[in-house]
Write an enzyme that holds these catalytic residues in place. Structure first.
Site, PDB file in Angstrom:
ATOM      1  N   ASP A   1       0.878  -1.147   0.000  1.00  0.00           N
ATOM      2  CA  ASP A   1       0.000   0.000   0.000  1.00  0.00           C
ATOM      3  C   ASP A   1       0.932   1.217   0.000  1.00  0.00           C
ATOM      4  OD1 ASP A   1      -2.543   1.285   0.347  1.00  0.00           O
ATOM      5  OD2 ASP A   1      -1.860   1.799   2.363  1.00  0.00           O
TER       6      ASP A   1
ATOM      7  N   ASP B   1      -0.971  -0.475   6.121  1.00  0.00           N
ATOM      8  CA  ASP B   1      -1.122   0.127   7.444  1.00  0.00           C
ATOM      9  C   ASP B   1      -2.523  -0.093   7.991  1.00  0.00           C
ATOM     10  OD1 ASP B   1      -2.548   1.719   5.781  1.00  0.00           O
ATOM     11  OD2 ASP B   1      -1.640   3.604   6.415  1.00  0.00           O
TER      12      ASP B   1
ATOM     13  N   ASP C   1      -7.355  -0.927   4.229  1.00  0.00           N
ATOM     14  CA  ASP C   1      -6.890  -2.133   3.541  1.00  0.00           C
ATOM     15  C   ASP C   1      -6.888  -3.407   4.393  1.00  0.00           C
ATOM     16  OD1 ASP C   1      -4.653  -1.669   5.050  1.00  0.00           O
ATOM     17  OD2 ASP C   1      -3.505  -0.802   3.406  1.00  0.00           O
TER      18      ASP C   1
HETATM   19  P1  ADP Z   1      -3.549   4.750  -0.379  1.00  0.00           P
HETATM   20  O1  ADP Z   1      -4.031   3.727  -1.329  1.00  0.00           O
HETATM   21  O2  ADP Z   1      -2.408   5.523  -0.973  1.00  0.00           O
HETATM   22  O3  ADP Z   1      -3.198   4.208   0.964  1.00  0.00           O
HETATM   23  P2  ADP Z   1      -6.252   5.624   0.270  1.00  0.00           P
HETATM   24  O4  ADP Z   1      -6.913   4.491  -0.429  1.00  0.00           O
HETATM   25  O5  ADP Z   1      -6.351   5.665   1.744  1.00  0.00           O
HETATM   26  O6  ADP Z   1      -4.738   5.824  -0.178  1.00  0.00           O
HETATM   27  O7  ADP Z   1      -6.880   6.983  -0.291  1.00  0.00           O
HETATM   28  C1  ADP Z   1      -6.865   7.253  -1.671  1.00  0.00           C
HETATM   29  C2  ADP Z   1      -7.156   8.709  -1.959  1.00  0.00           C
HETATM   30  O8  ADP Z   1      -8.448   9.045  -1.496  1.00  0.00           O
HETATM   31  C3  ADP Z   1      -6.220   9.665  -1.271  1.00  0.00           C
HETATM   32  O9  ADP Z   1      -5.058   9.872  -2.039  1.00  0.00           O
HETATM   33  C4  ADP Z   1      -7.080  10.922  -1.195  1.00  0.00           C
HETATM   34  O10 ADP Z   1      -7.033  11.628  -2.417  1.00  0.00           O
HETATM   35  C5  ADP Z   1      -8.481  10.379  -1.004  1.00  0.00           C
HETATM   36  N1  ADP Z   1      -8.857  10.347   0.422  1.00  0.00           N
HETATM   37  C6  ADP Z   1      -9.035   9.231   1.189  1.00  0.00           C
HETATM   38  N2  ADP Z   1      -9.384   9.571   2.436  1.00  0.00           N
HETATM   39  C7  ADP Z   1      -9.402  10.929   2.485  1.00  0.00           C
HETATM   40  C8  ADP Z   1      -9.681  11.886   3.520  1.00  0.00           C
HETATM   41  N3  ADP Z   1      -9.963  11.523   4.776  1.00  0.00           N
HETATM   42  N4  ADP Z   1      -9.604  13.196   3.177  1.00  0.00           N
HETATM   43  C9  ADP Z   1      -9.286  13.559   1.937  1.00  0.00           C
HETATM   44  N5  ADP Z   1      -9.021  12.716   0.948  1.00  0.00           N
HETATM   45  C10 ADP Z   1      -9.072  11.423   1.192  1.00  0.00           C
HETATM   46 MG    MG Z   2      -3.655   3.415   2.877  1.00  0.00          MG
END
Ligand code: ADP
Ligand code: MG
Length: 627
Positions: free
Chosen positions: A330, A523, A527
């Site tokens: 991730d 983390d 996920d």
């Molecule tokens: P990653 O796959 O990199 O761990 P996430 O799946 O958690 O990221 O989130 C993907 C995208 O969704 C982030 O890059 C962001 O643009 C948006 N996002 C998710 N949660 C939030 C939040 N709490 N506030 C703002 N944007 C969010």
């Molecule tokens: Mg994440």
């Protein structure tokens, strides 16, 4: 040491004492065979009753060719062999073999119990103290000492110690440790609160409705303990080995008892001789060195790994780690620090500070790394803004009511879902688009730094023979490409929703080589399902959510990615040592078995010869503890 292990240890000690007593008695008075058997039976039953019982259960369930059955048949054989004409009594050997088996089981139990307890410690569900009102003052006591009906006071920032009902005060509770749900729950007088939650905002007075032992936190702790137990015990090496070894040995013994006498032409004369040999064969077939040294090797390996901050929740995962061929990461919080800096603010309808102010407020209750970073950069929590109706859409963003405006913060997918026209940004970074009352208000560019050791960790994995390293992210394509390139990852997929990550991992699972495994490192924010789906789910212990630490098979306590390569190396070394022990023990065993079948190996010599092998194997096993 857990309760089960203490009981087992006690049984081993008691049985050893009884065995010694019986041995001394038999040596001094040389009783008839039936009396000798009676003298040894107490020692035998104390240490072996559960093995015998499970062998019987196995027969009833029709799946009896397991290690319990082998142990039962062999030891009963040794107990009764003395009744055959011209045979030596072997009762002491029967008890001895059973003792060895239980010592092996004990080692395995302790190893797994230890890593399980560290995991539970990490989850940190158990409240340390409870502040209880007694005689008009508030005193701090152990949660176990609070009774039903008493009143406890919970300050903001404290963990809820007991299950109860709110009398005074209202607050928001972080329930993530209990439910995995990251949104705080608002509570007011009359609502139920559960132990293990964290009180975020207000002072609460709570009337206790359950003693700690029956509370939600205590139940979940028990659940985790059982889950870990089932998972790691189902596929132990000894069990797999027993599935092949037991039928082979039992079959060979039966053939040995009947075929040569039938061929000899004089069945009645030669049958007792060959029956004796067959029983000796069965008894010496007990693979003591194997049964004790293989669990001990894994015990040492798991212990050695945990000393280096790597928790492995069972020997099965060590085997899987040693064969890892695909590692899926991730991005946010795993490959990157998960600490975002604001690098640009592009407002369209208001000024910069107002845009930031709104975004930080919407994120007030989220545990996403983006939210935590924004709050830290703009900690105006004390102003009079009210934030209500928070709704977080995993992998997209978050919306809430700030004062009387509905504000939405998220990525392009979120904007499309809201039906808002958004502006493309040329900066490299994660873009947070903001809408106010359904009108596009501009965006904030934030960026995260990759961990210093991420690139070297990826190349270390490639050196260890991991052929595919894949990054999955919900972030933009540009950011994904940039990070993947910088770290030397072999593949990346961007703009994925949490559900897409599961699909992607399932696709990778079907395309991997058959004898190689797939590990997912995350983390736990968005996920946890993927962690559970992968062959090996690896969670970051320091940043990771409790749900992730529970779902994971391996936990890296300090979040350093280099530990991944260490984990693979430690696992391979442990497996190699286990293999040396297996080959060594089986070779010696094969020689003794052949001698026994031909009638050249007296039983006592065979059993005590095994002790030598066992000692060497144990010394070898201890090497797994060092790295
Ligand atoms: P990653 O796959 O990199 O761990 P996430 O799946 O958690 O990221 O989130 C993907 C995208 O969704 C982030 O890059 C962001 O643009 C948006 N996002 C998710 N949660 C939030 C939040 N709490 N506030 C703002 N944007 C969010
Ligand atoms: Mg994440």
């Amino acid at each position: 040491m857990g309760r089960d292990s203490r009981v087992r240890l006690l049984r081993i000690l008691v049985s050893a004492v009884l065995l010694t007593a019986a041995y001394v008695t038999v040596r001094s008075i040389t009783p008839p065979m039936w009396a000798e058997l009676l003298l040894y039976l107490p020692a035998y039953f104390v240490v072996g009753y559960d093995v015998l019982w499970e062998a019987v259960e196995g027969i009833r369930e029709g799946s009896f060719l397991n290690e319990n059955f082998l142990m039962a048949v062999a030891t009963i054989g040794a107990l009764v062999i003395g009744f055959l004409p011209a045979a030596q009594p072997e009762c002491a050997e029967a008890v001895f073999v059973m003792l060895f088996f239980q010592i092996g089981e004990l080692f395995e139990e302790i190893a797994e119990g230890r890593s399980r307890r560290s995991v539970i410690g990490l989850m940190d569900l158990r409240p340390d103290r409870a502040s209880v009102e007694r005689n008009g003052s508030i005193i701090s006591v152990d949660p176990d000492a609070v009774t039903v009906g008493e009143i406890v006071v919970i300050r903001p920032g404290e963990k809820v110690p007991m299950d109860g009902v709110i009398l005074d005060g209202s607050s928001a509770l972080n329930t993530v440790a209990l439910t995995g749900e990251s949104l705080p729950r608002d509570v007011t007088p009359g609502d139920t609160v559960l132990s293990g939650c964290v009180n975020l905002t207000g002072l609460l007075r709570v009337r206790v409705t359950k003693v700690f032992g029956e509370s939600a936190a205590a139940k979940i702790l028990a659940l985790v303990e059982n889950a870990a137990e089932n998972k790691s015990r189902s596929e132990t090496f000894i069990r797999k080995f027993a599935r092949v070894y037991t039928p082979a040995v039992v079959g060979a013994a039966v053939l040995l008892a009947f075929i040569p006498p039938l061929l000899s032409g004089d069945f009645s004369v030669s049958f007792p001789v060959w029956l004796h040999r067959a029983l000796t064969f069965l008894v010496v077939s007990c693979p003591c060195a194997l049964v004790i040294s293989v669990p001990l090797t894994f015990f040492s390996g798991i212990g050695g790994a945990s000393k280096r901050g790597i928790l492995i929740k069972g020997s099965g995962f060590m085997e899987a780690l040693a064969r890892v061929g695909t590692v899926v990461f991730d991005k946010t919080g795993t490959l990157t620090h998960g600490v975002f800096r604001v690098t640009a603010v592009h407002p369209e309808v208001c000024d910069e500070s107002h845009l930031l102010h709104l975004a930080a407020h919407v994120e007030r209750f989220s545990t996403h790394p983006i939210a935590v970073s924004l709050r830290q950069a703009y900690p105006d929590e004390a102003d009079d803004c009210s934030v209500t109706d928070v709704e977080e859409i995993p992998g997209q963003g978050i919306r809430a009511q700030v004062n009387d405006h509905s504000v939405c913060v998220g990525n392009a997918a979120m904007m499309d879902a809201c039906g808002v026209q958004w502006t493309e940004c040329s900066h490299v970074g994660t873009i947070l688009h903001v809408t106010i009352d359904g009108v596009y208000a501009g965006h904030i560019v934030i960026s995260d730094e990759v961990k210093e050791d991420a690139a070297s960790a990826v190349s270390a994995l490639h050196h260890l023979g991991v052929t595919r390293t894949v990054m999955l992210t919900g972030d933009r394509e540009e950011v994904g490409r940039h990070v993947a390139h910088m770290l030397g990852l072999s593949e990346y997929r961007a703009e994925l929703l949490p559900a897409d990550k599961v699909t992607e991992v399932e696709r990778l699972l079907t395309t991997r080589a058959k004898d190689r495994t797939l590990a997912f490192v995350g983390d736990g924010i968005n996920d946890a399902p993927v962690l559970a789906r992968a062959d090996i789910g690896i969670a970051m212990g320091a940043i990771g959510s409790d749900a992730a630490i529970e779902a994971a098979d391996v936990v890296l306590m300090d979040d350093r990615l280099m530990k991944l390569a260490d984990a693979v190396r430690i696992s391979r070394r442990t497996i190699a040592i286990a293999r040396q022990n297996i080959v060594f023990a089986l070779t010696v065993k094969a020689v003794i078995l052949i001698l026994a079948a031909l009638g050249y190996a007296p039983m006592s010599l065979a059993v005590f010869g095994d002790v030598g092998v066992t000692v060497l194997a144990i010394l070898n096993a201890m090497r797994a503890l060092k790295s």
